[in-house]
Design a protein around this motif. Structure first.
Motif, PDB file in Angstrom:
ATOM      1  N   ALA A 115       0.460  -1.529   0.401  1.00  0.00           N
ATOM      2  CA  ALA A 115      -0.319   0.065   0.009  1.00  0.00           C
ATOM      3  C   ALA A 115       1.370   1.374  -0.241  1.00  0.00           C
ATOM      4  CB  ALA A 115      -0.946   0.120   1.430  1.00  0.00           C
ATOM      5  N   VAL A 116       1.204   2.086  -0.959  1.00  0.00           N
ATOM      6  CA  VAL A 116       1.324   3.463  -1.243  1.00  0.00           C
ATOM      7  C   VAL A 116       0.612   4.373   0.491  1.00  0.00           C
ATOM      8  CG1 VAL A 116       2.122   3.161  -3.353  1.00  0.00           C
ATOM      9  CG2 VAL A 116       0.062   4.556  -3.274  1.00  0.00           C
ATOM     10  N   ALA A 117       1.830   5.255   0.141  1.00  0.00           N
ATOM     11  CA  ALA A 117       0.809   6.159   1.399  1.00  0.00           C
ATOM     12  C   ALA A 117      -0.361   6.695   0.923  1.00  0.00           C
ATOM     13  CB  ALA A 117       1.790   7.514   1.394  1.00  0.00           C
ATOM     14  N   GLN A 118       0.141   6.761  -0.738  1.00  0.00           N
ATOM     15  CA  GLN A 118      -1.466   7.990  -1.566  1.00  0.00           C
ATOM     16  C   GLN A 118      -0.902   8.086  -2.763  1.00  0.00           C
ATOM     17  OE1 GLN A 118      -0.510  12.498  -1.170  1.00  0.00           O
ATOM     18  NE2 GLN A 118      -2.706  12.546  -0.335  1.00  0.00           N
ATOM     19  N   ALA A 119      -2.915   8.175  -3.527  1.00  0.00           N
ATOM     20  CA  ALA A 119      -2.063   8.641  -4.657  1.00  0.00           C
ATOM     21  C   ALA A 119      -2.987   9.267  -5.752  1.00  0.00           C
ATOM     22  CB  ALA A 119      -3.489   6.877  -5.588  1.00  0.00           C
ATOM     23  N   VAL A 120      -2.966  10.089  -6.035  1.00  0.00           N
ATOM     24  CA  VAL A 120      -3.361  11.493  -6.380  1.00  0.00           C
ATOM     25  C   VAL A 120      -3.582  11.359  -8.407  1.00  0.00           C
ATOM     26  CG1 VAL A 120      -3.304  14.272  -6.917  1.00  0.00           C
ATOM     27  CG2 VAL A 120      -2.232  12.907  -4.677  1.00  0.00           C
ATOM     28  N   LEU A 121      -4.867  11.325  -8.648  1.00  0.00           N
ATOM     29  CA  LEU A 121      -5.190  11.202 -10.191  1.00  0.00           C
ATOM     30  C   LEU A 121      -5.763  12.776 -10.409  1.00  0.00           C
ATOM     31  CD1 LEU A 121      -5.826   8.642  -8.011  1.00  0.00           C
ATOM     32  CD2 LEU A 121      -6.200   8.075 -10.495  1.00  0.00           C
ATOM     33  N   SER A 147      -4.436   6.724   1.408  1.00  0.00           N
ATOM     34  CA  SER A 147      -5.558   7.830   0.845  1.00  0.00           C
ATOM     35  C   SER A 147      -5.831   8.633  -0.495  1.00  0.00           C
ATOM     36  CB  SER A 147      -5.101   9.722   1.589  1.00  0.00           C
ATOM     37  OG  SER A 147      -4.046   9.885   0.770  1.00  0.00           O
ATOM     38  N   PHE A 148      -7.102   8.728  -0.891  1.00  0.00           N
ATOM     39  CA  PHE A 148      -6.760   9.456  -2.251  1.00  0.00           C
ATOM     40  C   PHE A 148      -7.222  11.027  -2.576  1.00  0.00           C
ATOM     41  CE2 PHE A 148      -7.380   4.608  -2.663  1.00  0.00           C
ATOM     42  CZ  PHE A 148      -7.588   4.321  -3.869  1.00  0.00           C
ATOM     43  N   VAL A 149      -6.705  11.242  -3.923  1.00  0.00           N
ATOM     44  CA  VAL A 149      -7.430  12.407  -3.932  1.00  0.00           C
ATOM     45  C   VAL A 149      -7.722  12.389  -5.272  1.00  0.00           C
ATOM     46  CG1 VAL A 149      -6.526  14.383  -4.047  1.00  0.00           C
ATOM     47  CG2 VAL A 149      -5.716  13.378  -2.276  1.00  0.00           C
ATOM     48  N   PHE A 150      -8.769  13.022  -5.998  1.00  0.00           N
ATOM     49  CA  PHE A 150      -9.298  13.585  -7.596  1.00  0.00           C
ATOM     50  C   PHE A 150      -9.056  14.990  -7.836  1.00  0.00           C
ATOM     51  CE2 PHE A 150     -10.515   8.694  -5.368  1.00  0.00           C
ATOM     52  CZ  PHE A 150     -10.024   8.217  -5.943  1.00  0.00           C
ATOM     53  N   ARG A 173     -15.952   4.362  -5.221  1.00  0.00           N
ATOM     54  CA  ARG A 173     -15.694   3.136  -5.635  1.00  0.00           C
ATOM     55  C   ARG A 173     -14.568   3.215  -4.365  1.00  0.00           C
ATOM     56  NH1 ARG A 173     -17.259   4.081 -10.830  1.00  0.00           N
ATOM     57  NH2 ARG A 173     -18.541   2.640 -11.552  1.00  0.00           N
ATOM     58  N   LEU A 174     -13.602   4.269  -4.210  1.00  0.00           N
ATOM     59  CA  LEU A 174     -11.891   4.553  -3.846  1.00  0.00           C
ATOM     60  C   LEU A 174     -12.478   5.459  -2.751  1.00  0.00           C
ATOM     61  CD1 LEU A 174     -10.218   4.149  -6.957  1.00  0.00           C
ATOM     62  CD2 LEU A 174     -11.030   2.506  -5.439  1.00  0.00           C
ATOM     63  N   GLY A 175     -13.280   6.194  -2.316  1.00  0.00           N
ATOM     64  CA  GLY A 175     -13.325   6.814  -1.268  1.00  0.00           C
ATOM     65  C   GLY A 175     -12.608   7.850  -1.564  1.00  0.00           C
ATOM     66  N   GLY A 176     -11.659   8.682  -0.774  1.00  0.00           N
ATOM     67  CA  GLY A 176     -10.653   9.962  -0.722  1.00  0.00           C
ATOM     68  C   GLY A 176     -12.095  10.832  -0.396  1.00  0.00           C
ATOM     69  N   THR A 177     -10.544  11.979  -0.861  1.00  0.00           N
ATOM     70  CA  THR A 177     -11.214  13.192  -1.770  1.00  0.00           C
ATOM     71  C   THR A 177     -11.512  13.520  -3.025  1.00  0.00           C
ATOM     72  OG1 THR A 177      -9.549  14.470   0.463  1.00  0.00           O
ATOM     73  CG2 THR A 177     -10.390  15.826  -1.279  1.00  0.00           C
ATOM     74  N   LEU A 178     -12.788  14.339  -3.572  1.00  0.00           N
ATOM     75  CA  LEU A 178     -12.097  14.162  -4.196  1.00  0.00           C
ATOM     76  C   LEU A 178     -12.784  15.990  -4.814  1.00  0.00           C
ATOM     77  CD1 LEU A 178     -13.507  14.635  -7.790  1.00  0.00           C
ATOM     78  CD2 LEU A 178     -15.817  14.119  -6.944  1.00  0.00           C
ATOM     79  N   VAL A 179     -12.244  16.406  -5.657  1.00  0.00           N
ATOM     80  CA  VAL A 179     -11.542  18.495  -5.979  1.00  0.00           C
ATOM     81  C   VAL A 179     -12.637  18.473  -6.743  1.00  0.00           C
ATOM     82  CG1 VAL A 179     -10.689  20.241  -5.656  1.00  0.00           C
ATOM     83  CG2 VAL A 179     -10.277  18.704  -4.382  1.00  0.00           C
ATOM     84  N   LEU A 193      -2.606  23.170  -6.027  1.00  0.00           N
ATOM     85  CA  LEU A 193      -3.522  22.670  -5.429  1.00  0.00           C
ATOM     86  C   LEU A 193      -3.180  21.537  -5.033  1.00  0.00           C
ATOM     87  CD1 LEU A 193      -6.615  22.475  -3.881  1.00  0.00           C
ATOM     88  CD2 LEU A 193      -7.563  21.419  -6.189  1.00  0.00           C
ATOM     89  N   VAL A 194      -3.193  20.451  -6.217  1.00  0.00           N
ATOM     90  CA  VAL A 194      -1.738  19.505  -5.583  1.00  0.00           C
ATOM     91  C   VAL A 194      -1.260  19.708  -5.045  1.00  0.00           C
ATOM     92  CG1 VAL A 194      -0.548  17.277  -6.790  1.00  0.00           C
ATOM     93  CG2 VAL A 194      -3.067  18.599  -8.200  1.00  0.00           C
ATOM     94  N   ASN A 195      -0.205  20.487  -5.105  1.00  0.00           N
ATOM     95  CA  ASN A 195       0.892  20.567  -3.690  1.00  0.00           C
ATOM     96  C   ASN A 195       0.648  20.392  -2.482  1.00  0.00           C
ATOM     97  OD1 ASN A 195       3.397  20.860  -2.856  1.00  0.00           O
ATOM     98  ND2 ASN A 195       3.603  22.977  -3.367  1.00  0.00           N
ATOM     99  N   ARG A 196      -0.520  21.172  -2.671  1.00  0.00           N
ATOM    100  CA  ARG A 196      -1.123  21.589  -0.638  1.00  0.00           C
ATOM    101  C   ARG A 196      -2.162  20.144  -0.236  1.00  0.00           C
ATOM    102  NH1 ARG A 196      -3.109  25.986  -3.103  1.00  0.00           N
ATOM    103  NH2 ARG A 196      -5.705  25.253  -2.940  1.00  0.00           N
ATOM    104  N   LEU A 197      -2.110  19.173  -1.384  1.00  0.00           N
ATOM    105  CA  LEU A 197      -3.148  18.253  -0.925  1.00  0.00           C
ATOM    106  C   LEU A 197      -2.088  17.223  -0.443  1.00  0.00           C
ATOM    107  CD1 LEU A 197      -5.956  18.208  -3.732  1.00  0.00           C
ATOM    108  CD2 LEU A 197      -6.249  18.410  -1.060  1.00  0.00           C
ATOM    109  N   ILE A 198      -1.048  17.031  -1.164  1.00  0.00           N
ATOM    110  CA  ILE A 198       0.226  15.522  -0.699  1.00  0.00           C
ATOM    111  C   ILE A 198       0.635  16.302   0.639  1.00  0.00           C
ATOM    112  CG2 ILE A 198       2.320  14.041  -1.301  1.00  0.00           C
ATOM    113  CD1 ILE A 198       2.102  15.505  -4.068  1.00  0.00           C
TER     114      ILE A 198
END
Length: 173
Positions: free
Chosen positions: A86-92, A123-126, A147-153, A167-172
């Motif tokens: 499991a990785v720490a975070q996935a940002v899509l 964690s996931f960020v979309f 399907r995955l949960g997390g944060t949707l922006v 925004l991506v920089n701040r979410l990591i």
């Protein structure tokens, strides 16, 4: 190992384009070891043959943050499904899991094991846009979030091709 980030470019793109080098620099100043690989096979080669190449080219662990844009975000879904950690975070960013338009999308799998994907990221960020000109829009983000949960922006920023993406920089973390 320390904190690491891997930034996967989109279809037909290169690591030195748009916000990829900017984000890499931002993360390096925060102590991340950052990879910005060039994978020209992204969304060109069928995912079944392309994925083993990508998996073999990188190391993934619990301190890894994965960032993918467009076709690179779709690639993250396949990567996460097939990881053994499991990785720490996935940002899509401008990600999608179904055909976003009428173009072929070899990066997409026919089906996804959403439970496996969910179990391979803490964690996931979309980040999707209501005005994405390629169809990687808010509906696509919502489908993955459901399907995955997390944060949707959801923004009004087209396909996210600016030179910076604060925004991506701040979410990591």
């Amino acid at each position: 190992m320390g904190r690491r980030a891997i930034i996967f470019h989109g279809t037909g793109a290169r690591p030195e384009w748009i916000w990829y080098p900017w984000l890499a620099d931002q993360l390096r100043t925060r102590g991340y070891d950052v990879e910005t690989p060039h994978h020209p096979g992204t969304n060109v080669e069928p995912i079944a043959t392309f994925l083993p190449t990508v998996l073999a080219a990188h190391t993934f662990d619990e301190d890894t943050v994965l960032v993918g844009h467009s076709g690179g975000a779709a690639l993250l879904l396949a990567l996460l499904e097939h990881l053994d950690v499991a990785v720490a975070q996935a940002v899509l960013v401008a990600g999608y899991s179904t055909l976003p338009n009428d173009q072929p999308e070899p990066v997409l799998q026919d089906t996804y094991d959403w439970a496996a994907i969910r179990s391979h990221a803490s964690s996931f960020v979309f980040l999707n846009s209501v005005t994405d000109e390629f169809g990687c829009d808010a509906d696509q983000g919502r489908a993955m979030f459901d399907r995955l949960g997390g944060t949707l922006v959801v923004r009004d920023d087209g396909h996210f091709t600016s030179d910076t993406l604060e925004l991506v920089n701040r979410l990591i973390p």
